[in-house]
Design an enzyme around this catalytic site. Structure first.
Site, mmCIF file in Angstrom:
data_model
loop_
_atom_site.group_PDB
_atom_site.id
_atom_site.type_symbol
_atom_site.label_atom_id
_atom_site.label_comp_id
_atom_site.label_asym_id
_atom_site.label_seq_id
_atom_site.Cartn_x
_atom_site.Cartn_y
_atom_site.Cartn_z
ATOM 1 N N ASN A 155 -1.526 2.135 6.209
ATOM 2 C CA ASN A 155 -0.709 0.997 5.773
ATOM 3 C C ASN A 155 -0.428 0.148 6.999
ATOM 4 O OD1 ASN A 155 -0.542 2.003 3.232
ATOM 5 N ND2 ASN A 155 1.649 2.489 3.297
ATOM 6 N N GLY A 156 -0.382 -1.154 6.819
ATOM 7 C CA GLY A 156 -0.078 -2.031 7.952
ATOM 8 C C GLY A 156 -1.270 -2.914 8.264
ATOM 9 N N HIS A 162 18.998 -36.970 -4.826
ATOM 10 C CA HIS A 162 18.243 -37.317 -3.614
ATOM 11 C C HIS A 162 16.744 -37.101 -3.795
ATOM 12 C CE1 HIS A 162 21.973 -37.938 -1.534
ATOM 13 N NE2 HIS A 162 22.405 -36.757 -1.939
ATOM 14 N N LYS A 194 6.443 -4.002 -3.994
ATOM 15 C CA LYS A 194 7.875 -3.716 -4.009
ATOM 16 C C LYS A 194 8.498 -3.836 -2.632
ATOM 17 C CE LYS A 194 11.865 -2.535 -5.605
ATOM 18 N NZ LYS A 194 12.654 -3.686 -6.102
ATOM 19 N N TRP A 221 -3.266 -2.522 -1.404
ATOM 20 C CA TRP A 221 -2.868 -3.888 -1.779
ATOM 21 C C TRP A 221 -3.579 -4.777 -0.775
ATOM 22 C CZ3 TRP A 221 0.506 -7.845 0.167
ATOM 23 C CH2 TRP A 221 0.997 -8.726 -0.786
ATOM 24 N N GLU A 227 18.021 -17.551 -7.275
ATOM 25 C CA GLU A 227 17.619 -16.227 -7.740
ATOM 26 C C GLU A 227 17.019 -16.300 -9.159
ATOM 27 O OE1 GLU A 227 16.961 -13.615 -6.399
ATOM 28 O OE2 GLU A 227 17.072 -12.035 -7.890
ATOM 29 N N CYS A 269 0.827 -1.207 0.000
ATOM 30 C CA CYS A 269 0.000 0.000 0.000
ATOM 31 C C CYS A 269 0.862 1.258 0.000
ATOM 32 C CB CYS A 269 -0.863 0.034 1.241
ATOM 33 S SG CYS A 269 -1.838 -1.440 1.485
ATOM 34 N N LYS A 299 13.186 -15.197 -10.157
ATOM 35 C CA LYS A 299 12.869 -14.181 -11.179
ATOM 36 C C LYS A 299 11.819 -14.707 -12.153
ATOM 37 C CE LYS A 299 14.053 -11.231 -9.722
ATOM 38 N NZ LYS A 299 14.818 -11.063 -8.507
ATOM 39 N N GLU A 341 8.351 -14.940 -10.447
ATOM 40 C CA GLU A 341 7.628 -13.729 -10.079
ATOM 41 C C GLU A 341 7.185 -12.874 -11.260
ATOM 42 O OE1 GLU A 341 9.822 -11.136 -7.450
ATOM 43 O OE2 GLU A 341 11.664 -11.425 -8.558
ATOM 44 N N ARG A 368 5.050 0.053 -6.549
ATOM 45 C CA ARG A 368 5.051 -0.790 -5.358
ATOM 46 C C ARG A 368 3.980 -1.874 -5.422
ATOM 47 N NH1 ARG A 368 7.070 1.990 -0.606
ATOM 48 N NH2 ARG A 368 5.490 0.911 0.575
HETATM 49 C C1 F6R Z 1 12.307 -10.276 -5.593
HETATM 50 C C2 F6R Z 1 12.044 -9.226 -4.637
HETATM 51 C C3 F6R Z 1 11.751 -9.592 -3.224
HETATM 52 C C4 F6R Z 1 12.621 -8.754 -2.273
HETATM 53 C C5 F6R Z 1 12.244 -9.038 -0.818
HETATM 54 C C6 F6R Z 1 13.129 -8.290 0.161
HETATM 55 O O1 F6R Z 1 12.571 -9.791 -6.860
HETATM 56 O O2 F6R Z 1 12.064 -8.076 -4.961
HETATM 57 O O3 F6R Z 1 11.952 -10.950 -3.005
HETATM 58 O O4 F6R Z 1 13.952 -9.060 -2.517
HETATM 59 O O5 F6R Z 1 10.911 -8.672 -0.589
HETATM 60 O O6 F6R Z 1 13.050 -6.915 -0.028
HETATM 61 P P1 F6R Z 1 14.142 -5.928 0.540
HETATM 62 O O7 F6R Z 1 15.435 -6.254 -0.094
HETATM 63 O O8 F6R Z 1 13.634 -4.577 0.194
HETATM 64 O O9 F6R Z 1 14.191 -6.164 2.025
#
Ligand code: F6R
Length: 619
Positions: free
Chosen positions: A110-111, A515, A614, A84, A492, A2, A496, A499, A27
């Protein structure tokens, strides 16, 4: 997650409110709304002029809200929100701002209000009518009750004291139109100071270009914004002196600059963002790193006998790579924990433990909670954070900034490589104090300095990677495999593609295949194998043979000139040769590009992936 924005000034509030919401679009959100204090409106019933709150909401993009507003709302004080969904589905009635029964109070939040059920039951029994399914609406009704007897500010504090959970709240009232109130507990809020006007937002990027100075609210603080500026107080009404920080005026960072998406722009920024992370920090002759942010704890760092790194998502993957670096070259026992797990375990920590929080946003709720727990237990806390002045940067004892610049794309890319830059520097810094040889230190420094050029060479293959993405675009399942330093790279790569392209993918250590997961292999499965020429190259080769023998396809990331892989793998992407510990910096680039182009082929909204935000400022 949010987003909140608020404006108190002389211009039409809706201009900044819409612009601010647009700047927060990255975000992630599902609905949006604004509430503005309308200048005096004639009330036909009692023939008196009245101040009213006008609220407009819509589901979907901010542009939908803008269409609905159609420039019609007047008024110079207002709040707005992008939601959100947490409590209650995405819908117009659940979108913020929420108002009380009489529409005299409006709040954005927010929260999470954890005790909202109990509060709502009590309020409903008292006859309050709720219009939404959200936890937030209780705040508006609690304010309504408190304002029967108290002025707005006191009623606000009384309301806050009844809430359990996490919040950043901004409220306005038609009964007291001369102020805007805001409070923070575990969800960020930042005040922007303009000339004769005040701004508030959950993320500083909403105000970029509008303000030159900002004030970050801390937990347990409220701010009262009025015609004379602002005051910050504690919940017990004690005034707090706050530092005003300068804000760089750079509107251009939030533009694509010729790239179709922020994600692609940020992938291509990595040679520069990586060089920025190293700038002024390499000491080539001493084979050492200069980390000014750690200066005050240099002595204590020498006595540290254990490191725990806490983080989430992509930052967790960079932490895993850091674990290999720190143990191999700095000789310090290192563990990596998902922050969301760490906070609920009873971790054993003491003064000789350093707990490092890695976070791009510096606002991730789980990472913040983990660092607070570590601090309480007496550990030294260190932040590796990108956003300057963010909550984690301020909550840790000391820290090193990543200097990657704003990362707008929800899928994190350049933050990952910048975090690896800092972890490499930290390895050098601690390693050289603990027996890492001058020669090895100098070699690491030399190789680090070469990485930006190597990155450019990898990125120059984008067209070929796009062709591969086209070839595999319809693929329904991937395995991502790697060993040692590149096991986290595999994780990683899998994250990617999950997501942004919504393709199920599993990241796994190559050595674990036998395994269990090898049972998945058949001609329909593609394994993306990260296998540069390093100390586990032969082991990865055997893993590849096993997959190929069972009819599986292999897309390999290999070191330049590796003819053996060309002969065996289904497809190959090459990366330049570098030190083993630095190879993830190059291996991750084709994985980012591959995920990006697969998502393009599948036609998805890459900068706004579904269900994702985000920065995750709630649990
Ligand atoms: C993946 C992504 C999330 C963040 C995670 C941690 O592409 O963006 O997995 O890496 O939410 O966020 P930060 O680094 O802001 O603590």
């Amino acid at each position: 997650m949010c987003g909140i924005v608020g404006y108190f000034g002389k211009r039409p509030a809706q201009d900044f409110l819409l612009e601010g919401l647009k700047r927060l679009e990255y975000r992630g959100y599902d609905s949006a709304g604004v509430a503005v204090l309308q200048n005096k409106i004639a009330n036909r019933k009692n023939k008196k002029d009245e101040i009213l709150i006008r609220t407009v909401k819509s589901v979907g993009k901010v542009s939908e809200l803008e269409k609905k507003l159609n420039g019609k709302i007047e008024g110079v004080i207002g709040i707005a929100h992008t939601r959100w969904a947490t409590h209650g589905k995405p819908s117009e009635k659940n979108a913020h701002p929420h108002t009380d029964c009489g529409g005299r109070v409006a709040v954005v939040h927010n929260g999470i209000i954890e005790n909202y059920r109990e509060l709502k039951d009590v309020l409903e029994k008292r006859g309050h009518r709720f219009r939404s399914e959200t936890d937030t609406e209780v705040i508006a009704h609690l304010l309504e009750v408190a304002m029967e007897k108290l002025p707005f500010e006191e009623a606000f504090v009384k309301t806050l004291k009844q809430l359990k959970g996490a919040y950043g709240i901004v409220a306005i009232s038609a009964k007291d139109p001369g102020v805007m109130l805001a409070a923070r507990l575990s969800s960020p809020l930042v005040l922007g100071i303009g000339s004769g006007e005040m701004f508030i937002a959950s993320d500083v990027s909403a105000m970029m270009g509008d303000v030159k100075r900002v004030v970050y609210l801390d937990d347990g603080e409220i701010t009262v914004i009025g015609n004379d500026g602002y005051v910050v107080k504690t919940f017990s009404h004690r005034k707090r002196e706050k530092e005003e920080l300068a804000l760089e005026r750079d509107k251009t960072v939030a533009e694509h600059r010729g790239y179709p998406h922020f994600m692609l722009k940020e992938i291509f920024e990595q040679p520069k963002s990586f060089a920025d992370a190293l700038r002024g920090r390499l000491l080539p002759d001493d084979g050492m790193a200069r980390l000014g942010g750690l200066r005050t704890v240099a002595k204590r760092l020498r006595s540290i006998d254990r490191i725990i790194i806490v983080s989430c998502g992509t930052s967790y993957h960079s932490a895993l790579t850091g674990e290999y670096m720190l143990e191999e070259y700095a000789g310090i026992p290192t563990e990596v924990e998902m922050a969301s797990e760490f906070r609920y375990r009873k971790p054993l920590l003491d003064k000789k433990t350093a707990v490092i929080a890695i976070s791009q946003s510096g606002e991730t709720a789980d990472t913040l909670a983990a660092i607070r727990e570590a601090k309480e237990k007496g550990a030294l806390t260190i932040g590796i954070v990108n956003v300057v002045g963010s909550t984690i940067a301020r909550a840790t004892d000391v820290g090193v900034y990543c200097h990657a610049g704003p990362e707008i794309s929800v899928a994190s890319t350049k933050a990952f490589t910048s975090q690896l830059a800092i972890l490499s520097l930290l390895t050098l810094y601690l390693g050289r104090q603990r027996g890492l040889s001058l020669v090895m230190g100098q070699r690491i420094v030399r190789e680090l300095a070469r990485i930006p050029k190597h990155m450019e060479r990898v990125l120059a293959q984008a067209k070929d990677i796009r062709k591969l993405a086209k070839k595999y675009a319809k693929q329904e399942h991937y395995l991502y495999l790697g060993r040692k330093y590149n096991f986290p790279s595999a994780l990683e790569g899998a994250l990617k593609i999950k997501e942004i392209a919504y393709v199920p993918a599993q990241g796994y250590p190559t050595g674990e295949m036998k395994h269990g997961p090898i049972a998945l292999i058949d001609p329909s499965v593609v394994s993306v194998m990260v296998m540069p020429r390093d100390s586990v190259y032969e082991k990865n080769m055997s893993g590849m043979e096993e997959i190929l023998a069972r009819g599986g396809k292999v897309l390999a990331i290999a070191t330049d000139g590796d003819a053996a892989i060309v002969r065996k793998a289904t497809d190959v992407i090459f990366i330049p040769k570098t030190l083993e510990m630095l190879s993830p910096l190059l291996a991750v680039l084709p994985l980012q590009l591959f995920a990006y182009y697969v998502a393009v082929e599948r036609g998805y909204d890459i900068d706004k992936p579904r269900n994702l935000a985000k920065s995750v400022t709630v649990e």
